[in-house]
Structures are given as C-alpha cells and as structure tokens.
Design an enzyme around this catalytic site. Structure first.
Site, PDB file in Angstrom:
ATOM      1  N   LEU A  37       0.826  -1.211   0.000  1.00 38.57           N
ATOM      2  CA  LEU A  37       0.000   0.000   0.000  1.00 38.57           C
ATOM      3  C   LEU A  37       0.856   1.255   0.000  1.00 38.57           C
ATOM      4  CD1 LEU A  37      -2.592  -1.157   2.695  1.00 38.57           C
ATOM      5  CD2 LEU A  37      -2.903  -1.166   0.212  1.00 38.57           C
ATOM      6  N   GLY A  40       8.513   3.340   2.444  1.00 36.75           N
ATOM      7  CA  GLY A  40       9.474   4.391   2.705  1.00 36.75           C
ATOM      8  C   GLY A  40      10.806   3.748   3.028  1.00 36.75           C
ATOM      9  N   THR A  41      11.771   4.553   3.458  1.00 36.99           N
ATOM     10  CA  THR A  41      13.088   4.008   3.773  1.00 36.99           C
ATOM     11  C   THR A  41      13.055   3.167   5.038  1.00 36.99           C
ATOM     12  OG1 THR A  41      13.590   6.050   4.963  1.00 36.99           O
ATOM     13  CG2 THR A  41      14.299   5.925   2.676  1.00 36.99           C
ATOM     14  N   PHE A  42      12.081   3.412   5.884  1.00 39.78           N
ATOM     15  CA  PHE A  42      12.023   2.762   7.185  1.00 39.78           C
ATOM     16  C   PHE A  42      11.116   1.543   7.200  1.00 39.78           C
ATOM     17  CE2 PHE A  42      13.232   2.913  11.504  1.00 39.78           C
ATOM     18  CZ  PHE A  42      12.152   2.523  12.290  1.00 39.78           C
ATOM     19  N   ALA A  43      10.058   1.546   6.405  1.00 39.76           N
ATOM     20  CA  ALA A  43       9.077   0.464   6.476  1.00 39.76           C
ATOM     21  C   ALA A  43       8.254   0.369   5.200  1.00 39.76           C
ATOM     22  CB  ALA A  43       8.156   0.691   7.671  1.00 39.76           C
ATOM     23  N   LYS A  44       7.548  -0.754   5.074  1.00 40.01           N
ATOM     24  CA  LYS A  44       6.559  -0.955   4.018  1.00 40.01           C
ATOM     25  C   LYS A  44       5.225  -1.236   4.678  1.00 40.01           C
ATOM     26  CE  LYS A  44       9.146  -2.782   0.060  1.00 40.01           C
ATOM     27  NZ  LYS A  44       9.246  -3.917  -0.893  1.00 40.01           N
ATOM     28  N   VAL A  45       4.147  -0.800   4.032  1.00 41.64           N
ATOM     29  CA  VAL A  45       2.811  -1.104   4.533  1.00 41.64           C
ATOM     30  C   VAL A  45       2.130  -2.012   3.522  1.00 41.64           C
ATOM     31  CG1 VAL A  45       0.581  -0.188   5.251  1.00 41.64           C
ATOM     32  CG2 VAL A  45       2.671   1.094   5.743  1.00 41.64           C
ATOM     33  N   ASP A 154       4.978  14.777  11.502  1.00 37.79           N
ATOM     34  CA  ASP A 154       4.958  14.738  10.031  1.00 37.79           C
ATOM     35  C   ASP A 154       3.518  14.780   9.533  1.00 37.79           C
ATOM     36  OD1 ASP A 154       5.936  14.680   7.455  1.00 37.79           O
ATOM     37  OD2 ASP A 154       6.143  12.496   7.391  1.00 37.79           O
TER      38      ASP A 154
END
Length: 482
Positions: A37, A40-45, A154
């Site tokens: 969905l 980012g650099t930190f995580a995927k959803v 953010d």
C-alpha cells in the site's frame, strides 16, 4: 540499462512451504499479505487478511536490524505501548504487534476511503464547512494523542486517511517519529517532516515543543483544504524556508474573516505566542457544527511489547514469514483485493470524479502476457532515464536525474485478475507526485500496444459495479461462493 536482481522468471518455482498460501502469497502468522500500500526508507505497509476471521488489516513491516542498529529498542517499545493505548475514532488503531527473527509487524486498522490528499488539487478546494469538519476531527485526534505523550511531527494530507463513511483517520501517529530523540532539555531536535508543512522552529533545529509544531502543521493543512494550494511554496528550498520563518502567506478572498483570523494565529512563527490546542478548541469558528467524538471501550494487552524482541522462540508473538520463491506466474488478486481497488466500491472514487485529483498511484489493465508486460515496461522506461530492477513480477524504477523532491522512484507490480487479464499497479515511492504522473503518462503512451484500459478509461465507463475491476470482483465473488 535495465538490470535484474533475481534469476529469470522462467526459473522453476519451489514447492509451497507448509502454512504458506498459494499463488506466491506471503503468510505471517494468521495473516496473508497482499499488495504493497505504501513504502518508505524505514518500512513498508502491506494489505493483509486475517485468514481465521476474514478481517482486513494493514500491516507495517519494519526491519528489525535497523531498529537494533539505531539503538531504538526502548523507544520503539514505548511508542508501541502508547499506540496500543490510543483508542480514538479518528486515529488508525494498532491491533497487535508481531515479530520474526528479522522483521517487526504492526497490525493496523485498514481503511478504504483513500487519502484526504486525494480530495485536494489546485482547482479542488473544499467548502469551508467541509474543511472545518475535517479540521475538527484532526484537532481532536492530535490533541488526544498529545495528552498521552505522542507527537506526530509529520502531519500532512497524505497521512490523513478517510474510512468508508468519510471520517478522518490519522495514520503513522507516533510511529513516524521513531528515529527522533529527545535531548536533556526535553525538546526534540531532529528536523523531519515535509518542508512545506514544517514549523519554523523545527527547521531551525534548536529544539522545539512537539505539540506546538504539530499545531502549525494542522494550520497548514486547514489552509490547503480551504485554498486548494499551499500557503508556503517555492521551488528554491532556501526561499521556502525564509517564507516559513516570516510566515509570509496571504489568505485567498473566499476565506471568511473568522477563518483567516484563526489561521493567522496558528501560523504564528513564534511558538511562544502561537495559539494553543486548547484555545483552538474554544475558538468560535472551530466550534461551529462541532460533534464530539464517540469513544469505544476495549481491553488492551501490552504483553507483546517486550515479546517482539524475544528471540528465544518461546513467545507466542514470534512468527515465521513463509513465502514461495521463483514464481512462474504473478500473484492472483483475491476477491477482496479486487474490491478494494475497485472504483465503484471505493468512496475515494466519488471524490476523484469531482476534484480532478493528483494521486500517488495509478494502474492499467492489459491482455498481454505477464512476461511481455514486464519486458515492455523495462524497454520503455530505460530510454526515459530510469534504472529498472525486476524481481519476478515486481519492479523498481528509479530516475537517474534528481527532480523537485529528489529522484523519482516508482514501484510496479503485475497482478493476475483473470485467466487472460492482468492489472499493473504503479505507485510513487519517492520524488514528486506531479513528476510521477508526467512519467506515467509518457510511459503508458509508449506502452499503448499492451495497455488495454487505463484507470481514467475505467472511470469514464461509470461506477456501476466498479467498472472493469468492480465487475471482475463481483464475478470472482460469485465464483468463490459457488
């Protein structure tokens, strides 16, 4: 030149591991993972489905190594504890936390109404009453979380979602702030967030109050909802910062006098004299048509907070990620996934038709073979200055040149929706949204020999049954129910 990171798609697939789903789907505990969905650099959803009860959720997948490397264990535990305790109707709920040996999984509420961002364009501002309704829900949610020590840092329309009833849902609350630290003076010092929405004291990086900074972002969002454009905008970052530092903006003439007054008090560059959340809630403009949120009581367990870092193998929260490698065919979308992408059954489509939106993802359907689709995309993207990496039927396209917001990056995946019909979803994972749509338009022009229908052509056919995808979803449901 296009490059691939995995063996050819003709590589024979391995036998499906015990407990994994068919068709190359990934299974984590009781959840079957679907399409991505967001990332980012930190995580995927990821979209996911609870195979035990059929509930649909979103799962945020975080790299455990990054958490350990940045010495964020204590912080992530604190954030998870707080997020699980937050039960506000306008905040995305966290249901549970799981972990494998390499990843952490946040199981979150899944909403189907799209992003509030999708309701806004240069010609698509909201009426003042509608903007006020969303602003009331936003202020309520943010103030509630602040009372529990959680700050967003953010806030922007892209992080504001809508449920099927059009109610606002704030996402990434607390979790988006994980890399940041509070120093001995009790103030945050990490510059973060999207520049256009960030408070001047955050840009200064001299330490700031999280609540005051979040309120500034809320003020920018209110302006955008009512104006259809940003109060602070400049292609030059230094010039943009100067405008923010001085709060140089002008309210358009259609703003009411009371709305102008409130926005100017929120967008006060001096945090010491800026209006507070409590004062906003008591403001006459804000209180008009106000409806108090309805809370639900539910038991909350925090047992999984410590368990996600327990690698002993004894924790019930430790899960194994099972997946099939070397796929011969693309993943086949199930009935719900077709529905969730269907224009006819997604409330966001109603807004799209009215607003002329700028979305961060789009798609087209094709009757060509999956291998031909991937090969043609590689061939079309490379001359446009994009590096292409292919992993089975997922692709990452990265622009060689830097645009307004850095390099444009596009995540692409091919799904099978019928025996001889495929859907190609393209999602901006980095860079500027307008540049993404320009790229997509040029790319699909070069792919005209394999594109059957674009998302715009589906919309033109009407929303009865959801167009191509809605009809496909209905047929799939009928087939599965027989």
């Amino acid at each position: 030149m296009a490059s691939r990171t995995t063996p050819s798609r003709s590589t024979p697939s391995r036998s499906t591991p015990s407990g994994s789903s068919s068709g190359g789907r990934t299974r984590v505990g009781k959840y079957e993972l679907g399409r991505t969905l967001g990332e980012g650099t930190f995580a995927k959803v990821k979209f996911a489905r609870n195979v035990e009860n059929g509930d649909n959720v979103a799962i945020k997948v975080i790299d455990k190594e990054k958490v350990l490397k940045n010495k964020m264990i204590a912080q992530i535990k604190r954030e998870i504890s707080t997020m699980k305790l937050i039960k506000h109707p306008n905040v995305i709920r966290m249901f549970e936390v799981m972990a494998s040996k390499t990843k952490i999984y946040f199981v979150l509420e899944f909403v189907t109404g799209g992003e509030l961002f999708d309701k806004i364009s240069s010609n698509g501002r909201l009426k003042e009453d509608e903007a006020r309704k969303y602003f009331q829900q936003l202020i309520n949610a943010v103030d509630y979380c602040h009372s529990r020590g959680v700050y967003h840092r953010d806030l922007k329309p892209e992080n504001l979602l809508l449920d099927a009833n059009g109610a606002l849902k704030v996402s990434d609350f607390g979790l988006s702030a994980l890399p940041q630290q509070v120093r001995e003076d009790g103030l945050l010092h990490t510059t973060c967030g999207t520049p256009n929405y960030v408070a001047p004291e955050v840009i200064n990086n001299k330490g700031y109050d999280g609540a005051k900074a979040d309120l500034w972002s809320c003020g920018v969002i209110l302006f955008v909802l009512m104006a259809g454009y940003l109060p602070f905008e400049d292609s030059n970052l230094t010039s943009l910062y100067k405008k923010i530092f001085k709060a140089e903006f002008t309210c358009p003439p259609w703003f009411s006098a009371s709305a102008k007054k409130l926005i100017k008090r929120i967008l006060d560059p001096n945090p010491a004299t800026r209006i507070t959340f409590a004062e906003v809630i008591e403001n006459e403009w804000f209180k008009k048509g106000y409806k108090a949120p309805k809370f639900e009581n539910a038991d909350v367990s925090l047992d999984d907070v410590d368990a996600i870092f327990d690698d002993s193998g004894e924790s019930k929260n430790l899960v194994v990620e099972r997946r099939e490698e070397g796929l011969k065919t693309p993943v086949t979308m199930n009935a719900f996934e077709l529905i969730s992408t269907s224009q006819g059954l997604n409330l966001g489509s109603l807004f799209e038709k009215q607003m002329g939106l700028v979305k961060r993802k789009t798609r087209f359907t094709s009757k060509s073979s999956a291998n031909e689709i991937v090969t043609k995309i590689e061939a079309a993207a490379a001359p446009m200055g994009f590096d292409v990496k292919t992993n089975n039927y997922k692709m990452k396209l990265t622009g060689e040149k830097s645009g307004r917001k850095g390099q444009l990056a596009v995540a692409t995946e091919v799904f099978q929706v019928a025996p001889s019909l495929y859907m190609v979803e393209m999602r901006k994972s980095g860079g500027d949204t307008l540049e993404f749509h320009k790229f997509y338009k040029n790319l699909t022009t070069g792919l005209k020999d394999i594109v059957w229908k674009t998302i715009d052509e589906e919309k033109e056919e009407g929303t009865d049954g959801g167009g191509t995808n809605g009809a496909m979803a209905n047929r799939t449901i009928a087939k599965q129910s027989t």
